[in-house]
Design an enzyme around this catalytic site. Sequence first.
Site, PDB file in Angstrom:
ATOM      1  N   LYS A 135       0.863  -1.180   0.000  1.00 44.12           N
ATOM      2  CA  LYS A 135       0.000   0.000   0.000  1.00 44.12           C
ATOM      3  C   LYS A 135       0.902   1.234   0.000  1.00 44.12           C
ATOM      4  O   LYS A 135       1.427   1.642   1.032  1.00 44.12           O
ATOM      5  CB  LYS A 135      -0.921  -0.019   1.223  1.00 44.12           C
ATOM      6  N   SER A 144       4.629   7.839  10.128  1.00 41.60           N
ATOM      7  CA  SER A 144       4.578   8.672  11.324  1.00 41.60           C
ATOM      8  C   SER A 144       4.430   7.844  12.590  1.00 41.60           C
ATOM      9  O   SER A 144       3.884   6.734  12.588  1.00 41.60           O
ATOM     10  CB  SER A 144       3.413   9.658  11.222  1.00 41.60           C
ATOM     11  N   THR A 145       4.887   8.410  13.691  1.00 38.79           N
ATOM     12  CA  THR A 145       4.747   7.760  14.991  1.00 38.79           C
ATOM     13  C   THR A 145       3.278   7.600  15.359  1.00 38.79           C
ATOM     14  O   THR A 145       2.881   6.576  15.950  1.00 38.79           O
ATOM     15  CB  THR A 145       5.485   8.572  16.060  1.00 38.79           C
ATOM     16  N   VAL A 197       0.649   7.034  13.436  1.00 36.13           N
ATOM     17  CA  VAL A 197       0.091   5.863  12.763  1.00 36.13           C
ATOM     18  C   VAL A 197       0.727   4.588  13.322  1.00 36.13           C
ATOM     19  O   VAL A 197       0.052   3.564  13.485  1.00 36.13           O
ATOM     20  CB  VAL A 197       0.275   5.958  11.241  1.00 36.13           C
ATOM     21  N   GLY A 198       2.007   4.636  13.629  1.00 33.38           N
ATOM     22  CA  GLY A 198       2.662   3.477  14.218  1.00 33.38           C
ATOM     23  C   GLY A 198       2.027   3.056  15.530  1.00 33.38           C
ATOM     24  O   GLY A 198       1.869   1.859  15.810  1.00 33.38           O
ATOM     25  N   GLU A 208       8.956   1.477  11.359  1.00 29.40           N
ATOM     26  CA  GLU A 208      10.049   2.454  11.206  1.00 29.40           C
ATOM     27  C   GLU A 208       9.398   3.818  11.157  1.00 29.40           C
ATOM     28  O   GLU A 208       8.748   4.174  10.173  1.00 29.40           O
ATOM     29  CB  GLU A 208      10.859   2.141   9.940  1.00 29.40           C
ATOM     30  N   CYS A 219      13.692  10.363   6.987  1.00 28.15           N
ATOM     31  CA  CYS A 219      13.340  10.022   8.368  1.00 28.15           C
ATOM     32  C   CYS A 219      14.520  10.184   9.313  1.00 28.15           C
ATOM     33  O   CYS A 219      14.329  10.491  10.492  1.00 28.15           O
ATOM     34  CB  CYS A 219      12.785   8.606   8.437  1.00 28.15           C
ATOM     35  N   GLU A 252       9.327  16.106  14.648  1.00 23.55           N
ATOM     36  CA  GLU A 252       9.818  15.865  13.284  1.00 23.55           C
ATOM     37  C   GLU A 252       9.115  16.811  12.313  1.00 23.55           C
ATOM     38  O   GLU A 252       7.889  16.845  12.249  1.00 23.55           O
ATOM     39  CB  GLU A 252       9.565  14.420  12.871  1.00 23.55           C
TER      40      GLU A 252
END
Length: 502
Positions: free
Chosen positions: A199, A253-254, A256-257, A274, A308, A404
């Site tokens: 995706k 992104s964090t 979504v992680g 990651e 990143c 970030e």
Amino acid sequence: MTTANDLSQLTAKAAAFIGGEKGLFIDGEWRAPRSGETLPVIDPSSGREVGRIAQASADDVDAAVASARRALEDPAWARMKPHQREEIMLRLAELIRAEAPSLAEIETVNSGKLIANTRLFDVDLSVHTLRYMAGWATKLHGETMDLAVPYAPDMRFNGFTRRFPAGVVAAIMPWNVPLCQAVWKLAPVLATGCTVILKPSELTSLTALRLAELCDEAGITPGVVNVVTGTGEVTGKALIEHPGVDKINFTGSTRVGQFIAEQAAPAFKHYNLELGGKSPLIIAEDADLEKAIPGAAWAIYGNSGQNCCAGSRVLIHEKHFDRVVAGVADIAASIRLGPGLDPASMMGPLVGAAHRARVAEHVERARSAGGEVIGGEIVEGDGSYFTPAIVTGLDHGHPTAQQEIFGPVLCAFPFKDDEEALQLANDTAFGLGASIWTRGLATANRYFERLKAGTVWINTHNILDLSLPFGGTKQSGVGFELGREGVMSHTVLRAGVMLVDE
């Protein structure tokens, strides 16, 4: 300044693909999205629509997962010899190499990146990735051992382990290195015998779709590789939540992680994440400034800061602070902004207008807080251009120094000794990358041992190799890509015990 890509320069193959009809690649076939919805493809250099992609629904995702599940158990794939998987991967590598000019052009128009970078980091590195990972297909082995079993002293047992494919993998990619990230996630899938649903970001989906065509041409069993395009809120969410997915491999992104971890936990799904970074670049008192100054500049301004592990915080020994800031500012001022297809361009546009607005907001917040900003301006006219910036005078706890930004914005801070430098370097929620610039081996070792980051570079920054694991600590992620660790994370270990007849 010319801002828009000259699309008349494109090869016929690239132009035809960008403007052509695109569907979803499921079970070895191209399908229209069931809803009929599409999304625009925007050229960041002009802000103009150059094509459209399909918006996959939850039903489309369900079909892709079902396809991947069937392929996982299809003898044509499940019983394929390791050396045959290796041969297919090498064949795919050669197909990508042969298509290098058009793939680089497609990526440049879609992402805004410089053509030299899309050729080097998206196309050529993808070829190297497949070649490296192909070798692992024939090297996935377990172990054998004699077992003690102290409670059965008169019996003899042998123990052994084997590795099996982790299963159906959902691979969700970011927009900053689109093709290479797709191949990074695809290659260990093929090497280990898993199956995958790729995706790509809705902002940069074109090369993943072209990759699907090349996978088909390489002879990969239908259903092993599926590509669904669409927004994260619809397509990505459906994929993350799907019960038929065994493993999630995500770069992004964090936020979504964290959502992925929450969704995966109840089902005990495997995942690699990651995530974000705010990587420090430390210039020690004994650093070679002739190397460290350009190193610091391009660690943040390369790819318009959309990396990143970009060196977005530079920590400078107070003795060198003014010289380094002035040197980086001079380099920033010399950077020629322009469209990616123009070989004279040194920095392209940001990926889109919405992202540029977020980057600009960070810079304005720094100015409002009393920071001194050199550069950091929106370029009026076509495209999403933003001038490189360096910020000084901020408190290290300010959001611009902690969050970030993913743009060409460098925050600079002085330090008086190694202890202060290490405290500042580790004073962040992230832990993806860090670099130390020094002439001293003892200094390099001291920083390597104490920096809380997945990768520590010494007198360089942003250098990756396929044999080294890549991942982060803290809010920069869980697990690794690349290297042995990246391959083995796509396998599950099974132990066996055999009674030996005497």
